[in-house]
Design a protein around this motif. Structure first.
Motif, PDB file in Angstrom:
ATOM      1  N   ASN A 107       0.845  -1.181   0.000  1.00  0.00           N
ATOM      2  CA  ASN A 107       0.000   0.000   0.000  1.00  0.00           C
ATOM      3  C   ASN A 107       0.887   1.239   0.000  1.00  0.00           C
ATOM      4  O   ASN A 107       2.038   1.187   0.456  1.00  0.00           O
ATOM      5  CB  ASN A 107      -0.924   0.010   1.228  1.00  0.00           C
ATOM      6  N   GLY A 108       0.301   2.291  -0.501  1.00  0.00           N
ATOM      7  CA  GLY A 108       1.111   3.514  -0.527  1.00  0.00           C
ATOM      8  C   GLY A 108       0.281   4.741  -0.246  1.00  0.00           C
ATOM      9  O   GLY A 108      -0.902   4.805  -0.583  1.00  0.00           O
ATOM     10  N   ALA A 109       0.870   5.730   0.378  1.00  0.00           N
ATOM     11  CA  ALA A 109       0.215   7.010   0.654  1.00  0.00           C
ATOM     12  C   ALA A 109       0.885   8.102  -0.175  1.00  0.00           C
ATOM     13  O   ALA A 109       2.112   8.146  -0.315  1.00  0.00           O
ATOM     14  CB  ALA A 109       0.323   7.338   2.138  1.00  0.00           C
ATOM     15  N   ILE A 110       0.080   8.967  -0.739  1.00  0.00           N
ATOM     16  CA  ILE A 110       0.598  10.032  -1.620  1.00  0.00           C
ATOM     17  C   ILE A 110       0.604  11.374  -0.889  1.00  0.00           C
ATOM     18  O   ILE A 110      -0.371  11.696  -0.191  1.00  0.00           O
ATOM     19  CB  ILE A 110      -0.274  10.179  -2.888  1.00  0.00           C
ATOM     20  N   TYR A 111       1.677  12.141  -1.048  1.00  0.00           N
ATOM     21  CA  TYR A 111       1.755  13.498  -0.490  1.00  0.00           C
ATOM     22  C   TYR A 111       2.158  14.437  -1.603  1.00  0.00           C
ATOM     23  O   TYR A 111       3.012  14.116  -2.430  1.00  0.00           O
ATOM     24  CB  TYR A 111       2.768  13.573   0.646  1.00  0.00           C
ATOM     25  N   LEU A 112       1.572  15.578  -1.621  1.00  0.00           N
ATOM     26  CA  LEU A 112       1.953  16.598  -2.587  1.00  0.00           C
ATOM     27  C   LEU A 112       2.223  17.879  -1.829  1.00  0.00           C
ATOM     28  O   LEU A 112       1.340  18.380  -1.121  1.00  0.00           O
ATOM     29  CB  LEU A 112       0.825  16.804  -3.617  1.00  0.00           C
ATOM     30  N   ASP A 124      -1.576   1.102   8.662  1.00  0.00           N
ATOM     31  CA  ASP A 124      -1.465   0.331   9.882  1.00  0.00           C
ATOM     32  C   ASP A 124      -2.861   0.179  10.493  1.00  0.00           C
ATOM     33  O   ASP A 124      -3.369   1.132  11.072  1.00  0.00           O
ATOM     34  CB  ASP A 124      -0.535   1.023  10.877  1.00  0.00           C
ATOM     35  N   PRO A 125      -3.525  -0.943  10.400  1.00  0.00           N
ATOM     36  CA  PRO A 125      -3.051  -2.170   9.750  1.00  0.00           C
ATOM     37  C   PRO A 125      -2.901  -1.999   8.231  1.00  0.00           C
ATOM     38  O   PRO A 125      -3.609  -1.202   7.636  1.00  0.00           O
ATOM     39  CB  PRO A 125      -4.139  -3.182  10.076  1.00  0.00           C
ATOM     40  N   LEU A 126      -2.037  -2.802   7.675  1.00  0.00           N
ATOM     41  CA  LEU A 126      -1.640  -2.612   6.284  1.00  0.00           C
ATOM     42  C   LEU A 126      -2.685  -3.201   5.332  1.00  0.00           C
ATOM     43  O   LEU A 126      -2.961  -4.395   5.319  1.00  0.00           O
ATOM     44  CB  LEU A 126      -0.289  -3.304   6.073  1.00  0.00           C
ATOM     45  N   SER A 127      -3.296  -2.328   4.533  1.00  0.00           N
ATOM     46  CA  SER A 127      -4.249  -2.808   3.544  1.00  0.00           C
ATOM     47  C   SER A 127      -3.517  -3.507   2.417  1.00  0.00           C
ATOM     48  O   SER A 127      -2.442  -3.063   2.014  1.00  0.00           O
ATOM     49  CB  SER A 127      -5.067  -1.648   2.985  1.00  0.00           C
ATOM     50  N   GLN A 128      -4.125  -4.571   1.929  1.00  0.00           N
ATOM     51  CA  GLN A 128      -3.493  -5.325   0.847  1.00  0.00           C
ATOM     52  C   GLN A 128      -3.954  -4.742  -0.485  1.00  0.00           C
ATOM     53  O   GLN A 128      -4.920  -5.208  -1.087  1.00  0.00           O
ATOM     54  CB  GLN A 128      -3.907  -6.801   0.916  1.00  0.00           C
ATOM     55  N   VAL A 152       5.788   9.546  -2.015  1.00  0.00           N
ATOM     56  CA  VAL A 152       4.979   8.323  -1.912  1.00  0.00           C
ATOM     57  C   VAL A 152       5.584   7.450  -0.825  1.00  0.00           C
ATOM     58  O   VAL A 152       6.777   7.145  -0.870  1.00  0.00           O
ATOM     59  CB  VAL A 152       4.941   7.515  -3.233  1.00  0.00           C
ATOM     60  N   HIS A 153       4.773   7.115   0.149  1.00  0.00           N
ATOM     61  CA  HIS A 153       5.239   6.257   1.242  1.00  0.00           C
ATOM     62  C   HIS A 153       4.699   4.851   0.993  1.00  0.00           C
ATOM     63  O   HIS A 153       3.508   4.596   1.084  1.00  0.00           O
ATOM     64  CB  HIS A 153       4.704   6.817   2.570  1.00  0.00           C
ATOM     65  N   VAL A 154       5.612   3.966   0.662  1.00  0.00           N
ATOM     66  CA  VAL A 154       5.188   2.586   0.373  1.00  0.00           C
ATOM     67  C   VAL A 154       5.545   1.689   1.543  1.00  0.00           C
ATOM     68  O   VAL A 154       6.655   1.741   2.058  1.00  0.00           O
ATOM     69  CB  VAL A 154       5.864   2.053  -0.917  1.00  0.00           C
ATOM     70  N   ARG A 155       4.600   0.919   1.945  1.00  0.00           N
ATOM     71  CA  ARG A 155       4.881  -0.009   3.050  1.00  0.00           C
ATOM     72  C   ARG A 155       4.558  -1.433   2.604  1.00  0.00           C
ATOM     73  O   ARG A 155       3.544  -1.670   1.928  1.00  0.00           O
ATOM     74  CB  ARG A 155       4.031   0.356   4.260  1.00  0.00           C
ATOM     75  N   SER A 156       5.427  -2.339   3.036  1.00  0.00           N
ATOM     76  CA  SER A 156       5.154  -3.751   2.771  1.00  0.00           C
ATOM     77  C   SER A 156       5.383  -4.516   4.060  1.00  0.00           C
ATOM     78  O   SER A 156       5.737  -3.931   5.056  1.00  0.00           O
ATOM     79  CB  SER A 156       6.075  -4.254   1.657  1.00  0.00           C
ATOM     80  N   SER A 237      -8.979  -6.393   0.485  1.00  0.00           N
ATOM     81  CA  SER A 237      -8.030  -5.338   0.816  1.00  0.00           C
ATOM     82  C   SER A 237      -7.781  -5.271   2.317  1.00  0.00           C
ATOM     83  O   SER A 237      -6.644  -5.266   2.774  1.00  0.00           O
ATOM     84  CB  SER A 237      -8.574  -4.016   0.279  1.00  0.00           C
ATOM     85  N   GLN A 238      -8.841  -5.257   3.071  1.00  0.00           N
ATOM     86  CA  GLN A 238      -8.690  -5.157   4.528  1.00  0.00           C
ATOM     87  C   GLN A 238      -8.737  -6.560   5.096  1.00  0.00           C
ATOM     88  O   GLN A 238      -9.700  -7.275   4.893  1.00  0.00           O
ATOM     89  CB  GLN A 238      -9.831  -4.342   5.148  1.00  0.00           C
ATOM     90  N   ILE A 239      -7.689  -6.938   5.766  1.00  0.00           N
ATOM     91  CA  ILE A 239      -7.692  -8.233   6.432  1.00  0.00           C
ATOM     92  C   ILE A 239      -7.565  -8.032   7.920  1.00  0.00           C
ATOM     93  O   ILE A 239      -6.926  -7.083   8.380  1.00  0.00           O
ATOM     94  CB  ILE A 239      -6.554  -9.148   5.925  1.00  0.00           C
ATOM     95  N   SER A 240      -8.185  -8.917   8.653  1.00  0.00           N
ATOM     96  CA  SER A 240      -8.201  -8.696  10.103  1.00  0.00           C
ATOM     97  C   SER A 240      -7.139  -9.505  10.831  1.00  0.00           C
ATOM     98  O   SER A 240      -7.047  -9.465  12.038  1.00  0.00           O
ATOM     99  CB  SER A 240      -9.592  -9.023  10.648  1.00  0.00           C
TER     100      SER A 240
END
Lengths: 616, 220
Positions: A107-112, A124-128, A152-156, A237-240
Motif C-alpha cells: 500500500n502507498g500514501a501520496i503526499y503533494l 497500519d493495519p496494512l491494507s493489501q 509516496v510512502h510505500v509499506r510492505s 483489501s482489509q484483512i483482520s
C-alpha cells in the motif's frame, strides 16, 4: 472421421486462437494512459525510512531509481520506503487533476507539497492493495506553478514483495479510463472469479455428495473451493489477521488446490487409488501441519518453508500434467485432449507471468495467469457435466431398452399362456364331445338299433317297437337335461326327473312320493355326473314299475356328511339279484355309479327293495 | 264350444299325426295346417281360430315370427317342441307363446293340455322355471327410466310359484302349500309368461330406438 493429424491441427489452431484472443483482451484492459497531457512518472528518488511524515524526511540518502521498482530484485530490505519526485509545472492545471498508481505492494500514501493527497485503506493495519490501481484526485490549488514535490510512502510486510509501479499524473478524464479498466479487471473480475469458482465447486460438491462413489467430482469440488479461497488475495483489501497469518492461509489454500488438482487429474484419467495418491495426501497433510505450527508461532521461517512446499506442489502438478499429456497423446481420448488444451492455455499465461515476476517483463502490465486459471476449471467443469449428462442419457437408454425387453417377454409369455389355454379348451371340448358321442352310442343309438332289429325280425309287435322308440326319446331328453348348466345344484336335476317320470309312474298304478330335502350345492358336478345319476335313478324307477309287485314307491334325497344320498324305496316283494332281467340292469347301474365315483347299494327283501346311491 | 286349432309343422307325417290327435278331443277341431312360414303367415292372417300350434324349425324361416303374429291376433299360441328344452321354449314365450307342447304327447293328453291352456293355465318345467327366475332377476338391475314397471317384474307370489316349480313340485302341491287353487297356480304361470313377452317386447323396442332403427312418435 478426420484423421488424427487433422484433428491435432484443428486442436492446435483452436488453442492458439483462444490464447491469442485472451491475451489481447487482457492487454487491452491493462492499457496504460498515454494521453498528451498525462505525465508518466518513472524517474524518482528513493529512501528507506520509517517516518510517517514527509516533512520529517531527511535531505540526504536519496537514491535515484526508476519505476517500476521491485524491492527484492533491488535488494531493498525494509518495510517502509519513501519515494520522492520534483516536478516543474509551467501552468497550473485548470481542470481537475489526479494521480494514478498502477501498482503498489502492499500500500502507498501520496503526499503533494507536504499535504496528504490520498491513501486507500490504511498503512497500519496494512491494507493489501497490491492488486489494484490507486487513483487520487489532487485538490484544487495544491498544484503550484513552478516547483512541486511528490512523496509516496510505500509499506510492505517483512519478506514481502515491496513494489512501486509507474505513476501517472494528469487530467482526471485522461486517467480514469485506464483506472476503470484496471480496476474492473483486477478487482471486479477477481471478485467474480472467486464467487464463480466457489459456486461451481459447491454445485459439483453437491453432485459428489449424491454420488459419493464418483470421487472425481469430489476432488474437483475441493480444488475449486481451495482456489476460490485462494483468489481472495486478489481483491480483499482489509484483512483482520496479521500479514503473516494471511500469508499462511494463502499458502495453505495454494497447496490444497495443487494437491486436489493432482488427485482430480488422476481420477479423471480413471487411475485407481494407489500409493502415489496417498503420497500426495500425506504431503498435503504434512504441509498444512507445518504451516500451522509455524504460523501459530509467527515464525518468519514460514516464508521460505512455504515457498518450498508450494514448489513441491508445483512439481506434483507438473508431473501429473505430463502424465496426462502422454495419456492424451497415446489414447486419443477427447477428454484428455481437452484437459491438455486447457492446461497448455494456462501454462502459456503462467510462463509469461513467471517471466514478469522474475523481472524479464515490465511488471506494470499486470498478471495474466490468474485469469487463465479459471479457464482450466471451466473446461474441467464442462467435462464433468458432460460426463454426468452422458451417464444420465445412458441410464435412460438402458432403462428404455430394459422396458422394451420386459414388454416383449411379457407379450411372449401372454402368447404362450393363450396357446396353452386354447389347447386346454380344445382338449376339454374334445373330451366332452367324446363323452356325448359315447352316451349317444350307448343310449339312443342302441335303442334305435334295437328297434330296427325288432322291425326286421318276424316277431315284431308294434307296441314293442313303440316302447323302444319311446325309450330312445326319453333317453335323449335325459341327455339334454343333463347338459343343462346347473351350477352344482342337484335339486334342479332331480326336479326335472320328477316332472318327467311322475305322471308315467302314477299312470302305471303306483303311489309316488318324493321326499326331497334341500340338497347342498356341489362344485364339480359335471354333465357326466348328472347324466349317470339320472340314468341310474331312471333305471331304478323303471325296474320298480316293470318288475316289482309294489304299490308305492318313494324317492328320497338328502345331504349326508358332506355328500348326497338318494334312495328309491319300494314296498314290493323284492327280487333275486341273479335274475337275468334285473341282473344286467343292476350291473349297468353299478358300472355307471363307478364312473362317477359314487357308491350303489341294493338291498332287497320281502318287504321291499331299496336302491341307494351315495355321492361323496 | 268347439275351439278352432291351427297347426304349423313342416314334417307331413307329424302334421298328420298331430291333427289326428288333436281332433280326438270333442271340443277341438283343426281348421287349417301349414308347412312353411309363408303358408303359416297366410293361414294365421286369413283364418280365424283360437289356438295355434307352431313348430320353430320351419324350412323357410323361424317359427318365432308366426308366434308373434298369432299372439298379436289374440290367439293362444303353443310352441310344439321335441325336447321341451328351456332355450326354445323361452324364446317362443318371449315371442308371445303361452305354452309348449311336446310333439310326442299322446292323444289322451294333448287335448287336455290345449284346453287347459285356453282355460288360463300354462305348462312349465323346473328348468324353464329356473331360467325364468334368472331372467327376471337380471331385469331387476337398474334400467333406464320408464322400464321399471310391474309389467315386467315378478310379484313375490309369482317368484314363490316359480321357485317351487323349479324344485319339482306339481301344481297341486304348490296350490296346497300356498293356499290357492290349482287353477290359480296355472294362471300365475300364464301371467309370468305374459310378463316375459311384454318385457322382451319393450326391450326389443328400446334396443331398436337406441340404435335408431325406429323413432318414437313424439305424441305417444
Amino acid at each position: 472421421m478426420a484423421s488424427r493429424a487433422t484433428r491435432f491441427t484443428v486442436f492446435l489452431a483452436v488453442l492458439v486462437l483462444v490464447t491469442a484472443g485472451f491475451w489481447w483482451m487482457l492487454a487491452y484492459l491493462y492499457e496504460l494512459p498515454d494521453e498528451q497531457d498525462v505525465l508518466r512518472i518513472d524517474r524518482v528518488e528513493r529512501l528507506a525510512s520509517a517516518v510517517g511524515d514527509p516533512q520529517a524526511l531527511p535531505e540526504a540518502g536519496w537514491m535515484p531509481v526508476s519505476l517500476p521498482e521491485d524491492w527484492l530484485r533491488q535488494g531493498v530490505v525494509a518495510e517502509d520506503v519513501w519515494y520522492r519526485l520534483e516536478l516543474d509545472l509551467n501552468v497550473p492545471p485548470d481542470r481537475l487533476w489526479g494521480v494514478l498508481l498502477t501498482g503498489v505492494n502492499l500500500n502507498g500514501a501520496i503526499y503533494l507539497n507536504g499535504s496528504a493527497v490520498g491513501l486507500e485503506g490504511s498503512l497500519d493495519p496494512l491494507s493489501q492493495n497490491w492488486n489494484r490501481p490507486l487513483y487520487f484526485s489532487i485538490p484544487n490549488g495544491l498544484l503550484q506553478p513552478g516547483r512541486n514535490v511528490f512523496h509516496v510512502h510505500v509499506r510492505s510486510f517483512p519478506a514481502g514483495h515491496g513494489f512501486l509501479g509507474p505513476m501517472f499524473l494528469g487530467p482526471r478524464d485522461d486517467l480514469l479510463p485506464s483506472y476503470n479498466k484496471r480496476y474492473f479487471l483486477q478487482v471486479q473480475v477477481s471478485q467474480f472469479i472467486t464467487f464463480a469458482t466457489f459456486t461451481v465447486g459447491l454445485l459439483i460438491g453437491v453432485i459428489w455428495l449424491l454420488r459419493p462413489g464418483d470421487t472425481v467430482y469430489g476432488w474437483f469440488s475441493l480444488a475449486n473451493m481451495f482456489w476460490a479461497a485462494h483468489t481472495l488475495k486478489f481483491h480483499v483489501s482489509q484483512i483482520s489477521v496479521s500479514s503473516l497469518h494471511w500469508a499462511v492461509y494463502l499458502f495453505m489454500t495454494a497447496i490444497g488446490f495443487g494437491c486436489a488438482m493432482v488427485l482430480f487429474f488422476r481420477r479423471a484419467q480413471g487411475i485407481r487409488w494407489v500409493v502415489e495418491d496417498r503420497i500426495v495426501l500425506g504431503y498435503f497433510a504434512i504441509s498444512i501441519t507445518v504451516l500451522a505450527v509455524l504460523g501459530a508461532g509467527s515464525s518468519l521461517a514460514v516464508y521460505p518453508v512455504s515457498s518450498l512446499l508450494v514448489g513441491g506442489t508445483f512439481l506434483f502438478a507438473a508431473y501429473g500434467f505430463v502424465r496426462l499429456v502422454r495419456f492424451a497423446w497415446v489414447s486419443g481420448n477427447p477428454e484428455a485432449w481437452l484437459y491438455t488444451g486447457a492446461g497448455l492455455f494456462v501454462l502459456a499465461f503462467v510462463l509469461r507471468d513467471w517471466l514478469l515476476i522474475e523481472g524479464y517483463m515490465d511488471r506494470t502490465v499486470g498478471q495474466y495467469s490468474v485469469y487463465a486459471a479459471p479457464a482450466l476449471l471451466l473446461v474441467f467443469g464442462f467435462v464433468l457435466i458432460r460426463r454426468f449428462v452422458t451417464a444420465l442419457s445412458e441410464s435412460e437408454t438402458l432403462t428404455r431398452e430394459l422396458e422394451a425387453r420386459v414388454a416383449a417377454k411379457t407379450a411372449e409369455l401372454e402368447r404362450n399362456h393363450e396357446r396353452i389355454r386354447d389347447l386346454e379348451r380344445q382338449q376339454v371340448l374334445a373330451s366332452e364331445r367324446e363323452r356325448i358321442m359315447r352316451d349317444m352310442h350307448d343310449g339312443v343309438g342302441s335303442h334305435l338299433v334295437s328297434s330296427l332289429a325288432l322291425l326286421k325280425s318276424k316277431h315284431a309287435r308294434e307296441p314293442d317297437v313303440e316302447q323302444v322308440l319311446q325309450a330312445a326319446l326319453a333317453d335323449l331328453r335325459l341327455m339334454i337335461d343333463s347338459l343343462d348348466p346347473i351350477e352344482g345344484d342337484l335339486n334342479l336335476v332331480l326336479a326335472n326327473l320328477r316332472q318327467r317320470m311322475h305322471g308315467h309312474i302314477e299312470k302305471a298304478g303306483f303311489q309316488v312320493s318324493w321326499a326331497m330335502e334341500e340338497l347342498p350345492c356341489r362344485a364339480g358336478l359335471t354333465p357326466e355326473h348328472v347324466l349317470q345319476v339320472l340314468r341310474i335313478l331312471q333305471e331304478a324307477l323303471t325296474n320298480v314299475v316293470k318288475h316289482s309287485a309294489a304299490t308305492a314307491v318313494r324317492v328320497e334325497a338328502c345331504g349326508e356328511g358332506g355328500g348326497i344320498r338318494i334312495r328309491v324305496v319300494d314296498n314290493g316283494s323284492g327280487f333275486d339279484p341273479r335274475a337275468a332281467c334285473v341282473g344286467r340292469g343292476l350291473l349297468n347301474m353299478e358300472k355307471r355309479a363307478g364312473t362317477i365315483g359314487a357308491r350303489l347299494t341294493v338291498t332287497s327283501g320281502s318287504s321291499g327293495t331299496t336302491v341307494e346311491l351315495s355321492l361323496a | 264350444m268347439v275351439y278352432r286349432v291351427m297347426i304349423v309343422e313342416d314334417d307331413p307325417a307329424m302334421r298328420q299325426s298331430l291333427q289326428e290327435r288333436v281332433e280326438k278331443h270333442p271340443d277341438l277341431c283343426v281348421v287349417g295346417t301349414a308347412g312353411t312360414v309363408q303358408d303359416g303367415r297366410r293361414l294365421i292372417t286369413e283364418q280365424d281360430g283360437e289356438v295355434a300350434l307352431v313348430d320353430l324349425g320351419l324350412p323357410d324361416g323361424d317359427g318365432t315370427e308366426l308366434i308373434r303374429l298369432a299372439a298379436g291376433r289374440g290367439r293362444e299360441v303353443m310352441v310344439i317342441t321335441v325336447f321341451g328344452d328351456d332355450r326354445h321354449v323361452i324364446a317362443a314365450i318371449e315371442a308371445g307363446a303361452t305354452g309348449y307342447l311336446l310333439k310326442d304327447t299322446d292323444a289322451e293328453s294333448i287335448g287336455d293340455s290345449i284346453l287347459q291352456q285356453i282355460g288360463g293355465g300354462s305348462p312349465i318345467s323346473p328348468s324353464i322355471a329356473r331360467r325364468l327366475l334368472l331372467k327376471f332377476r337380471a331385469r331387476e338391475t337398474p334400467t333406464p327410466e320408464g322400464r321399471d314397471t310391474d309389467a315386467v317384474h315378478l310379484t313375490d307370489r309369482e317368484t314363490e310359484v316359480l321357485q317351487m316349480v323349479s324344485r319339482g313340485l306339481t301344481n297341486n302341491e304348490i296350490a296346497a302349500l300356498l293356499g290357492m287353487s290349482f287353477h290359480t297356480v296355472a294362471s300365475h304361470i300364464k301371467h309370468i309368461y305374459r310378463k316375459l313377452a311384454v318385457g322382451s317386447r319393450s326391450e326389443a323396442v328400446f334396443e331398436a330406438v337406441s340404435q335408431g332403427i325406429i323413432h318414437l312418435n313424439k305424441e305417444n
